[in-house]
Design a protein around this motif. Sequence first.
Motif, PDB file in Angstrom:
ATOM      1  N   ASP A  11       0.855  -1.181   0.000  1.00 52.51           N
ATOM      2  CA  ASP A  11       0.000   0.000   0.000  1.00 52.51           C
ATOM      3  C   ASP A  11       0.895   1.237   0.000  1.00 52.51           C
ATOM      4  OD1 ASP A  11      -1.465   2.278   1.090  1.00 52.51           O
ATOM      5  OD2 ASP A  11      -3.059   0.879   1.579  1.00 52.51           O
ATOM      6  N   GLY A  12       0.862   2.005  -1.099  1.00 53.78           N
ATOM      7  CA  GLY A  12       1.756   3.152  -1.239  1.00 53.78           C
ATOM      8  C   GLY A  12       1.569   4.192  -0.158  1.00 53.78           C
ATOM      9  N   GLU A  13       0.314   4.443   0.232  1.00 49.55           N
ATOM     10  CA  GLU A  13       0.050   5.424   1.278  1.00 49.55           C
ATOM     11  C   GLU A  13       0.644   4.981   2.605  1.00 49.55           C
ATOM     12  OE1 GLU A  13      -3.733   7.467   3.663  1.00 49.55           O
ATOM     13  OE2 GLU A  13      -4.079   6.111   1.970  1.00 49.55           O
ATOM     14  N   ALA A  14       0.488   3.696   2.908  1.00 50.82           N
ATOM     15  CA  ALA A  14       1.018   3.173   4.166  1.00 50.82           C
ATOM     16  C   ALA A  14       2.541   3.221   4.185  1.00 50.82           C
ATOM     17  CB  ALA A  14       0.529   1.734   4.370  1.00 50.82           C
ATOM     18  N   VAL A  15       3.161   2.865   3.071  1.00 50.46           N
ATOM     19  CA  VAL A  15       4.619   2.885   2.992  1.00 50.46           C
ATOM     20  C   VAL A  15       5.144   4.299   3.198  1.00 50.46           C
ATOM     21  CG1 VAL A  15       6.593   2.569   1.452  1.00 50.46           C
ATOM     22  CG2 VAL A  15       4.771   0.848   1.514  1.00 50.46           C
ATOM     23  N   ALA A  16       4.539   5.270   2.513  1.00 47.87           N
ATOM     24  CA  ALA A  16       4.992   6.657   2.622  1.00 47.87           C
ATOM     25  C   ALA A  16       4.800   7.190   4.043  1.00 47.87           C
ATOM     26  CB  ALA A  16       4.248   7.529   1.621  1.00 47.87           C
ATOM     27  N   ALA A  17       3.657   6.880   4.655  1.00 46.62           N
ATOM     28  CA  ALA A  17       3.378   7.369   6.007  1.00 46.62           C
ATOM     29  C   ALA A  17       4.336   6.750   7.023  1.00 46.62           C
ATOM     30  CB  ALA A  17       1.933   7.045   6.380  1.00 46.62           C
ATOM     31  N   ALA A  18       4.582   5.442   6.902  1.00 43.03           N
ATOM     32  CA  ALA A  18       5.482   4.767   7.832  1.00 43.03           C
ATOM     33  C   ALA A  18       6.910   5.271   7.676  1.00 43.03           C
ATOM     34  CB  ALA A  18       5.430   3.260   7.609  1.00 43.03           C
ATOM     35  N   SER A  19       7.333   5.512   6.440  1.00 36.56           N
ATOM     36  CA  SER A  19       8.682   6.011   6.196  1.00 36.56           C
ATOM     37  C   SER A  19       8.869   7.392   6.806  1.00 36.56           C
ATOM     38  CB  SER A  19       8.951   6.047   4.689  1.00 36.56           C
ATOM     39  OG  SER A  19      10.275   6.453   4.430  1.00 36.56           O
ATOM     40  N   ARG A  20       7.854   8.263   6.629  1.00 36.30           N
ATOM     41  CA  ARG A  20       7.930   9.608   7.221  1.00 36.30           C
ATOM     42  C   ARG A  20       7.951   9.527   8.745  1.00 36.30           C
ATOM     43  NH1 ARG A  20       4.065  10.872   3.182  1.00 36.30           N
ATOM     44  NH2 ARG A  20       2.399  10.675   4.757  1.00 36.30           N
ATOM     45  N   ALA A  21       7.136   8.619   9.288  1.00 37.32           N
ATOM     46  CA  ALA A  21       7.080   8.484  10.743  1.00 37.32           C
ATOM     47  C   ALA A  21       8.431   8.056  11.305  1.00 37.32           C
ATOM     48  CB  ALA A  21       6.000   7.470  11.129  1.00 37.32           C
ATOM     49  N   PHE A  22       9.059   7.078  10.656  1.00 38.48           N
ATOM     50  CA  PHE A  22      10.375   6.627  11.132  1.00 38.48           C
ATOM     51  C   PHE A  22      11.377   7.775  11.071  1.00 38.48           C
ATOM     52  CE2 PHE A  22      14.653   5.121  10.552  1.00 38.48           C
ATOM     53  CZ  PHE A  22      14.771   4.120  11.503  1.00 38.48           C
TER      54      PHE A  22
ATOM     55  N   MET B 147       4.676  -2.359   9.794  1.00 41.66           N
ATOM     56  CA  MET B 147       5.741  -3.037  10.531  1.00 41.66           C
ATOM     57  C   MET B 147       6.855  -3.509   9.596  1.00 41.66           C
ATOM     58  SD  MET B 147       4.762  -2.486  13.494  1.00 41.66           S
ATOM     59  CE  MET B 147       6.125  -3.320  14.299  1.00 41.66           C
ATOM     60  N   GLN B 148       6.505  -3.911   8.382  1.00 42.09           N
ATOM     61  CA  GLN B 148       7.538  -4.294   7.421  1.00 42.09           C
ATOM     62  C   GLN B 148       8.385  -3.091   7.031  1.00 42.09           C
ATOM     63  OE1 GLN B 148       6.669  -6.980   4.166  1.00 42.09           O
ATOM     64  NE2 GLN B 148       4.869  -7.787   5.214  1.00 42.09           N
ATOM     65  N   VAL B 149       7.736  -1.932   6.891  1.00 37.92           N
ATOM     66  CA  VAL B 149       8.486  -0.707   6.592  1.00 37.92           C
ATOM     67  C   VAL B 149       9.415  -0.372   7.750  1.00 37.92           C
ATOM     68  CG1 VAL B 149       8.307   1.778   6.167  1.00 37.92           C
ATOM     69  CG2 VAL B 149       6.721   0.204   5.049  1.00 37.92           C
ATOM     70  N   LEU B 150       8.913  -0.538   8.986  1.00 36.02           N
ATOM     71  CA  LEU B 150       9.750  -0.257  10.156  1.00 36.02           C
ATOM     72  C   LEU B 150      11.000  -1.122  10.147  1.00 36.02           C
ATOM     73  CD1 LEU B 150      10.378   0.904  12.955  1.00 36.02           C
ATOM     74  CD2 LEU B 150       8.911  -0.888  13.930  1.00 36.02           C
ATOM     75  N   GLU B 151      10.857  -2.423   9.910  1.00 35.10           N
ATOM     76  CA  GLU B 151      12.018  -3.309   9.910  1.00 35.10           C
ATOM     77  C   GLU B 151      12.986  -2.949   8.791  1.00 35.10           C
ATOM     78  OE1 GLU B 151      12.753  -5.308  12.353  1.00 35.10           O
ATOM     79  OE2 GLU B 151      10.878  -4.672  13.299  1.00 35.10           O
ATOM     80  N   TYR B 152      12.436  -2.582   7.626  1.00 34.67           N
ATOM     81  CA  TYR B 152      13.302  -2.151   6.515  1.00 34.67           C
ATOM     82  C   TYR B 152      14.086  -0.902   6.908  1.00 34.67           C
ATOM     83  CZ  TYR B 152      14.447   0.565   2.354  1.00 34.67           C
ATOM     84  OH  TYR B 152      15.100   1.347   1.422  1.00 34.67           O
ATOM     85  N   LYS B 153      13.406   0.077   7.502  1.00 39.71           N
ATOM     86  CA  LYS B 153      14.076   1.322   7.869  1.00 39.71           C
ATOM     87  C   LYS B 153      15.120   1.095   8.964  1.00 39.71           C
ATOM     88  CE  LYS B 153      12.903   5.081   6.712  1.00 39.71           C
ATOM     89  NZ  LYS B 153      13.367   6.009   5.643  1.00 39.71           N
TER      90      LYS B 153
END
Length: 247
Positions: free
Chosen positions: A120-131, A175-181
């Motif tokens: 989900d592009g929106e979720a990925v972008a939001a999680a990346s910004r949050a991190f 959570m997958q974005v978090l682990e990647y970051k």
Amino acid sequence: MLGVLPVLSTVAMASMRPLDVIVVGGGIAGLSAAQRLAQQGLSVRVLEAGQRPGGRMRTVEGPGGQVELGAQFFHGTEGNPVHALALQEGLMEGVKELSQQQMHAFNRMRARLAGGGDADGEAVAAASRAFDDIWEELETGQESACVDHSAGAYVRRRFDEFCAANSQLPRDTLMQVLEYKLRMQANIDGGEPDQQHLLHPATYKDLDGPRILPVPGGGYSRVVDAIASQLPPGALCLDSPVTCVSW
């Protein structure tokens, strides 16, 4: 420092007695230290346990070409002695074009879920910004609480708060974005955030200048070779593990 090395023969030990300095480990730091000591006129010997120098800087040839198993980019360029050496040795030709190609490739990347399919592009972008925002809190010393024992623990706690406030977004993707970051941050810092002290990001001194991603011509092992070639003959000893140091 003079090390007592039981694995060496009596003859070898005798030949080492006149040395001013023994450097244990032939990684980039050990080689650089030996090089500077030799330039000051000191006799030096580098003892490397492995069959090659360079430590985490290692280039191999794969089926598709050159592959870096360790260092992958210059962490800043201003005041970076490794980057200066690469320039001096003529290893950075075409770096501007390579940087442009790599940025173009990064901009075209799509996020994929570990189980398959586009994320989900929106979720990925939001999680990346949050991190990024949470890590900036650590870098600027704005952490809101000191109950966490590590930088990673702080990030995970604050990210849980972000997930709770954005329950409409798929948590698995977040959570997958978090682990990647977290893995990406470990590559940048050279250490896992879960093993970093809470105050480490605020006290870590970063070098100015861009993070150049394209590797030097021939790979980062060429930088290692350049330093090793400046050592006195016989100064680098491979297959020489140190088992004991006596002061």
